[in-house]
Design a protein around this motif. Structure first.
Motif, short mmCIF file in Angstrom:
data_model
loop_
_atom_site.label_atom_id
_atom_site.label_comp_id
_atom_site.label_asym_id
_atom_site.label_seq_id
_atom_site.Cartn_x
_atom_site.Cartn_y
_atom_site.Cartn_z
N THR A 62 6.95 7.96 -14.19
CA THR A 62 6.14 7.79 -12.77
C THR A 62 4.67 7.58 -12.88
O THR A 62 3.94 7.84 -12.18
N LEU A 63 4.22 6.46 -13.82
CA LEU A 63 2.80 6.22 -14.02
C LEU A 63 2.73 5.37 -12.83
O LEU A 63 1.30 5.30 -12.47
N TYR A 64 3.68 4.95 -12.19
CA TYR A 64 3.34 4.07 -11.00
C TYR A 64 2.80 5.07 -9.90
O TYR A 64 2.33 4.36 -8.73
N ASN A 65 2.79 6.07 -10.00
CA ASN A 65 2.05 7.01 -9.02
C ASN A 65 0.56 6.88 -8.98
O ASN A 65 -0.10 7.71 -8.37
N ALA A 66 0.13 6.06 -9.92
CA ALA A 66 -1.37 5.55 -9.60
C ALA A 66 -1.57 5.24 -8.43
O ALA A 66 -2.75 5.23 -7.83
N ARG A 67 -0.61 4.67 -7.90
CA ARG A 67 -0.87 4.34 -6.35
C ARG A 67 -1.04 5.19 -5.34
O ARG A 67 -1.57 5.21 -4.37
N VAL A 68 -0.43 6.59 -5.75
CA VAL A 68 -0.84 7.88 -5.02
C VAL A 68 -2.22 8.08 -4.97
O VAL A 68 -2.65 8.55 -4.18
N ALA A 69 -2.60 8.11 -6.61
CA ALA A 69 -3.97 8.55 -6.89
C ALA A 69 -4.95 7.66 -5.94
O ALA A 69 -5.89 8.24 -5.57
N TRP A 70 -4.74 6.41 -5.68
CA TRP A 70 -5.35 5.51 -4.86
C TRP A 70 -5.44 6.17 -3.51
O TRP A 70 -6.69 6.11 -2.96
N ALA A 71 -4.42 6.45 -2.94
CA ALA A 71 -4.40 7.02 -1.42
C ALA A 71 -5.27 8.33 -1.79
O ALA A 71 -5.99 8.59 -0.69
N LEU A 72 -5.08 9.17 -2.50
CA LEU A 72 -5.75 10.43 -2.59
C LEU A 72 -7.29 9.99 -2.87
O LEU A 72 -8.17 10.85 -2.09
N ALA A 73 -7.79 9.02 -3.59
CA ALA A 73 -9.05 8.87 -3.60
C ALA A 73 -9.59 8.42 -2.30
O ALA A 73 -10.81 8.82 -1.78
N GLU A 74 -8.86 7.67 -1.47
CA GLU A 74 -9.25 7.20 -0.27
C GLU A 74 -9.60 8.54 0.64
O GLU A 74 -10.57 8.40 1.34
N THR A 75 -8.72 9.33 0.53
CA THR A 75 -8.61 10.56 1.41
C THR A 75 -9.81 11.37 1.12
O THR A 75 -10.42 11.88 2.00
N GLY A 76 -9.86 11.49 -0.15
CA GLY A 76 -11.22 12.25 -0.51
C GLY A 76 -12.61 11.71 -0.11
O GLY A 76 -13.60 12.57 0.37
N ARG A 77 -12.60 10.59 -0.26
CA ARG A 77 -13.77 9.82 0.32
C ARG A 77 -13.81 10.10 1.61
O ARG A 77 -15.11 10.19 2.31
N LEU A 78 -12.85 9.74 2.52
CA LEU A 78 -13.06 9.95 3.86
C LEU A 78 -13.42 11.34 4.33
O LEU A 78 -14.00 11.32 5.36
N PHE A 79 -12.70 12.30 3.73
CA PHE A 79 -13.01 13.82 4.07
C PHE A 79 -14.23 14.55 3.30
O PHE A 79 -14.35 15.34 3.73
N GLY A 80 -14.57 13.71 2.29
CA GLY A 80 -15.50 14.31 1.54
C GLY A 80 -15.16 15.41 0.89
O GLY A 80 -15.81 16.61 0.79
N ASP A 81 -13.96 15.34 0.32
CA ASP A 81 -13.50 16.47 -0.40
C ASP A 81 -13.43 16.33 -1.77
O ASP A 81 -12.64 15.22 -2.65
N PRO A 82 -14.00 16.90 -2.66
CA PRO A 82 -14.11 16.66 -4.15
C PRO A 82 -12.69 17.12 -4.81
O PRO A 82 -12.44 16.46 -5.83
N SER A 83 -11.90 17.92 -4.22
CA SER A 83 -10.82 18.17 -5.13
C SER A 83 -10.04 17.21 -4.92
O SER A 83 -8.93 16.84 -6.08
N MET A 84 -9.91 16.42 -3.91
CA MET A 84 -8.86 15.07 -3.91
C MET A 84 -9.41 14.12 -4.64
O MET A 84 -8.70 13.34 -5.49
N LEU A 85 -10.71 13.77 -4.79
CA LEU A 85 -11.35 12.86 -5.69
C LEU A 85 -11.16 13.33 -7.05
O LEU A 85 -10.71 12.14 -7.94
N ASP A 86 -11.29 14.39 -7.47
CA ASP A 86 -11.16 14.75 -8.77
C ASP A 86 -9.45 14.80 -9.23
O ASP A 86 -9.13 14.15 -10.37
N ALA A 87 -8.57 15.10 -8.37
CA ALA A 87 -7.25 14.81 -8.65
C ALA A 87 -6.89 13.52 -9.04
O ALA A 87 -6.25 12.95 -9.95
N ALA A 88 -7.61 12.31 -7.99
CA ALA A 88 -7.10 11.10 -8.19
C ALA A 88 -7.72 10.42 -9.48
O ALA A 88 -7.15 9.72 -10.06
N ARG A 89 -9.00 11.03 -9.90
CA ARG A 89 -9.62 10.81 -11.02
C ARG A 89 -8.94 11.42 -12.28
O ARG A 89 -8.81 10.29 -13.23
#
Length: 289
Positions: free
Chosen positions: A109-136
């Motif tokens: 499931t390396l295609y879950n990279a597209r999930v990480a993109w969604a998580l990064a967008e959420t972390g940026r919008l909500f200002g949540d470092p844990s989401m940004l870190d998980a995406a990274r």
């Protein structure tokens, strides 16, 4: 899930307000059928309540767009619940091994990279470092596992040794868009390497193979319907994106398919400023030799 952003874009492009209403209805329906954990279920209604990491990420993109378009708190709440689920189920190395869909190969499931993109967008919008870190962490893990020629292992719904073009495109999009959100040039470069490699595998008639093995040789007898065409904005490959897209356009309108296929695999080394983006293009199923 990711139909919702498309509906909003189409509403603006075609000046169709009814499409905006449809987008809201779709986003609301996704809330109604979401699981208590915040996850989105696998399969279709009636197939049980198993969660699916990938589906959750795609619906998350839809909820984020609905939130940005409407400002409604219900979409913010749904997006946050889904993002928390994704953060909590991620393994330490950044990959998602738990709660993958039971209707697909669970360990490829390396295609879950597209999930990480969604998580990064959420972390940026909500200002949540844990989401940004998980995406990274996820995108960095995907980039580490990528082969030098751009190919991705463990990246298929059914056959990890011969990944679908469909899931390869998901992975590229996740790396490029996630890298953009996180301001990580190495992630964008990883996606660009794969995109450039695939662009060189487009046949003269505009078609592409449905699967690629580790040598990026064609390994499928049927083009299942192309998920994405590669659009390159570059400093060193003149007119490449226009050439690729024009060939796809010709194939869509021409029923005479040129069945020759180029051999060899010589991915270009992307320059520092090369980026790759994927755009949705649906093409008819065709047979190939």
């Amino acid at each position: 899930g990711y139909i919702i952003p498309t509906l909003y874009l189409a509403a603006d492009f075609f000046d169709r307000q009814d499409l905006r209403q449809r987008a809201v209805r779709a986003a609301d329906w996704e809330i109604e059928v979401a699981l208590p954990s915040g996850a989105v279920r696998a399969g279709v209604i009636g197939q049980g309540d198993a969660p699916a990491i990938f589906n959750t990420g795609q619906v998350l993109l839809g909820w984020l767009t609905a939130l940005q378009q409407t400002g409604s708190q219900r979409f913010a709440d749904a997006a946050e619940r889904a993002a928390r689920f994704l953060v909590e189920t991620q393994d330490q190395d950044g990959l998602w091994r738990k709660e993958n869909s039971p209707f697909a190969h669970r360990s490829a499931t390396l295609y879950n990279a597209r999930v990480a993109w969604a998580l990064a967008e959420t972390g940026r919008l909500f200002g949540d470092p844990s989401m940004l870190d998980a995406a990274r962490r996820n995108l960095s893990a995907v980039a580490r596992l990528q082969h030098q020629n751009g190919w991705f292992p463990e990246c298929c719904l059914t056959d990890p040794a011969r990944p679908l073009l469909h899931t390869i495109a998901y992975t590229i999009r996740g790396l490029v868009e996630g890298g953009r959100v996180l301001n990580e040039e190495e992630l964008i470069a990883a996606g660009s390497t794969a995109a450039l490699a695939l662009a060189r595998r487009v046949r003269r008639d505009g078609s592409m193979a449905g699967r690629f093995d580790a040598a990026c040789e064609r390994r499928d007898a049927v083009l299942e319907g192309l998920e994405a065409a590669v659009q390159l904005n570059d400093v060193g490959i003149p007119d490449h994106s226009a050439s690729v897209l024009s060939r796809h356009a010709r194939m869509r309108s021409d029923h005479t398919i040129d069945r020759t296929y180029p051999t060899g695999f010589d991915p270009a080394q992307p320059g520092r400023h090369v980026t790759a983006h994927l755009i949705s293009i649906k093409v008819p199923c065709v047979s190939c030799d």
